[in-house]
Design an enzyme around this catalytic site. Structure first.
Site, short mmCIF file in Angstrom:
data_model
loop_
_atom_site.label_atom_id
_atom_site.label_comp_id
_atom_site.label_asym_id
_atom_site.label_seq_id
_atom_site.Cartn_x
_atom_site.Cartn_y
_atom_site.Cartn_z
N GLU A 147 -3.35 89.70 7.85
CA GLU A 147 -2.83 88.60 8.67
C GLU A 147 -3.32 88.69 10.11
O GLU A 147 -3.67 87.67 10.72
CB GLU A 147 -1.29 88.60 8.63
CG GLU A 147 -0.70 88.25 7.27
CD GLU A 147 -1.20 86.90 6.77
OE1 GLU A 147 -1.42 85.99 7.60
OE2 GLU A 147 -1.36 86.76 5.55
N GLU A 219 -9.92 83.56 3.88
CA GLU A 219 -9.04 84.51 3.19
C GLU A 219 -9.84 85.71 2.68
O GLU A 219 -9.40 86.86 2.78
CB GLU A 219 -8.31 83.82 2.05
CG GLU A 219 -7.29 82.77 2.48
CD GLU A 219 -6.21 83.32 3.38
OE1 GLU A 219 -5.87 84.51 3.26
OE2 GLU A 219 -5.70 82.56 4.22
#
Length: 303
Positions: A147, A219
């Site tokens: 993250e 991602e």
């Protein structure tokens, strides 16, 4: 004036940078064309168009992260309230040599995490209670490293801006329909009534596809950056496998609440197997992510 730090210990990703720049260029070009077409079609309404377009852009850029955090129930916590989570964030920030973001917890059994913020100074990282309860310390650090790489690479800000045009195109349809456009019998106006929704729909589809292509790559980039930073790709792979497996045990109503925010989550939440959002997912498949982490493990000589 202090100079913003532009580098961390996260591995630079030229592929991500190239895709972000390309996406922003195409989105910007699409935005100019879209507003230009609307100005031609809605000649009498151009002040409204410019005002709404500008206002929405500012709101989207400055407040989207706060709106997303609020929508996902993020509650900022102190080190005393969440010592383990803060400790994990501290360790990742020390490894990455980046400022510590605000830390939050979302009271949800859906095992997940997200990060928001236009820059390192405004960043917030959040883990759900479901994630904290299920992951081992090394797995949690892998997720948090994933993250925080979004913040370090600044792709959160790019995604925020890139998604704006899709929001704008939908709003423009409403402006055209509710500004009196549809009540005129002028032939040019009648053509505009037909063309505005069509143009808006085309713009929305193009914007949606561009952001999805960028989102899937970012991602994979975040997985790669987190694995290289921590040196434990197997821990991140274990977290991915565990989180994805646990999703099947979450009640449908909880998954339905989480699903609109899939672009922000560490792993997507789908409320049904037949959901169209699976087809147009903002994330690559679990198999793709695990395959990449397996290659990194071999590269690092780790089991």
């Amino acid at each position: 004036m202090p100079v913003a730090r532009s580098h961390s210990h996260y591995v630079p990703d030229r592929g991500l940078t190239t895709r972000m720049v390309t996406t922003m260029f195409l989105i910007g070009l699409l935005y100019v064309v879209f507003v230009g077409v609307l100005l031609v079609l809605l000649r009498g309404s151009w002040p409204i168009i410019l005002l709404i377009a500008g206002g929405l852009f500012i709101a989207q850029f400055w407040f989207s992260d706060r709106i997303a955090a609020l929508g996902m129930g993020a509650r900022e916590v102190t080190p005393e309230q969440a010592p383990e989570l803060h400790g994990a964030v501290d360790r990742i920030c020390a490894l990455a040599d980046m400022p510590k973001p605000r830390v939050a917890i979302a009271d949800s059994d859906v095992p997940n995490a997200f990060a928001t913020g236009r820059s390192e100074k405004t960043a917030l990282v959040c883990a759900t209670t479901g994630l904290l309860r299920r992951l081992e310390p090394e797995e949690l650090e892998g997720v948090l490293a994933h993250e925080l790489s979004h913040v370090a690479h600044r792709d959160v800000a790019v995604m925020t801006i890139a998604s704006f045009l899709g929001v704008l195109s939908g709003v423009m349809v409403r402006v055209a329909l509710y500004s009196g456009l549809g009540r005129s019998r002028d032939s040019n106006t009648a053509i505009a009534v037909i063309l505005v929704p069509v143009v808006s729909a085309v713009v929305y589809v193009i914007s949606f596809l561009l952001t999805r292509l960028l989102s899937r790559y970012r991602e994979l980039s975040a997985d790669r950056a987190a694995a290289m930073l921590t040196g434990r790709p197997s821990a991140l792979a274990a977290a991915l496998t565990k989180v994805t497996g646990e999703m099947a045990r979450i009640p449908t109503r909880d998954l339905r609440k989480a699903e609109p925010f899939n672009a922000f989550w560490f792993a997507p939440a789908f409320s049904s197997r037949e959901s169209l959002s699976r087809l147009f997912s903002s994330h690559p498949t679990l198999e793709q992510r695990l395959d990449q982490l397996g290659r990194i493990s071999a590269q690092l000589g780790r089991p």
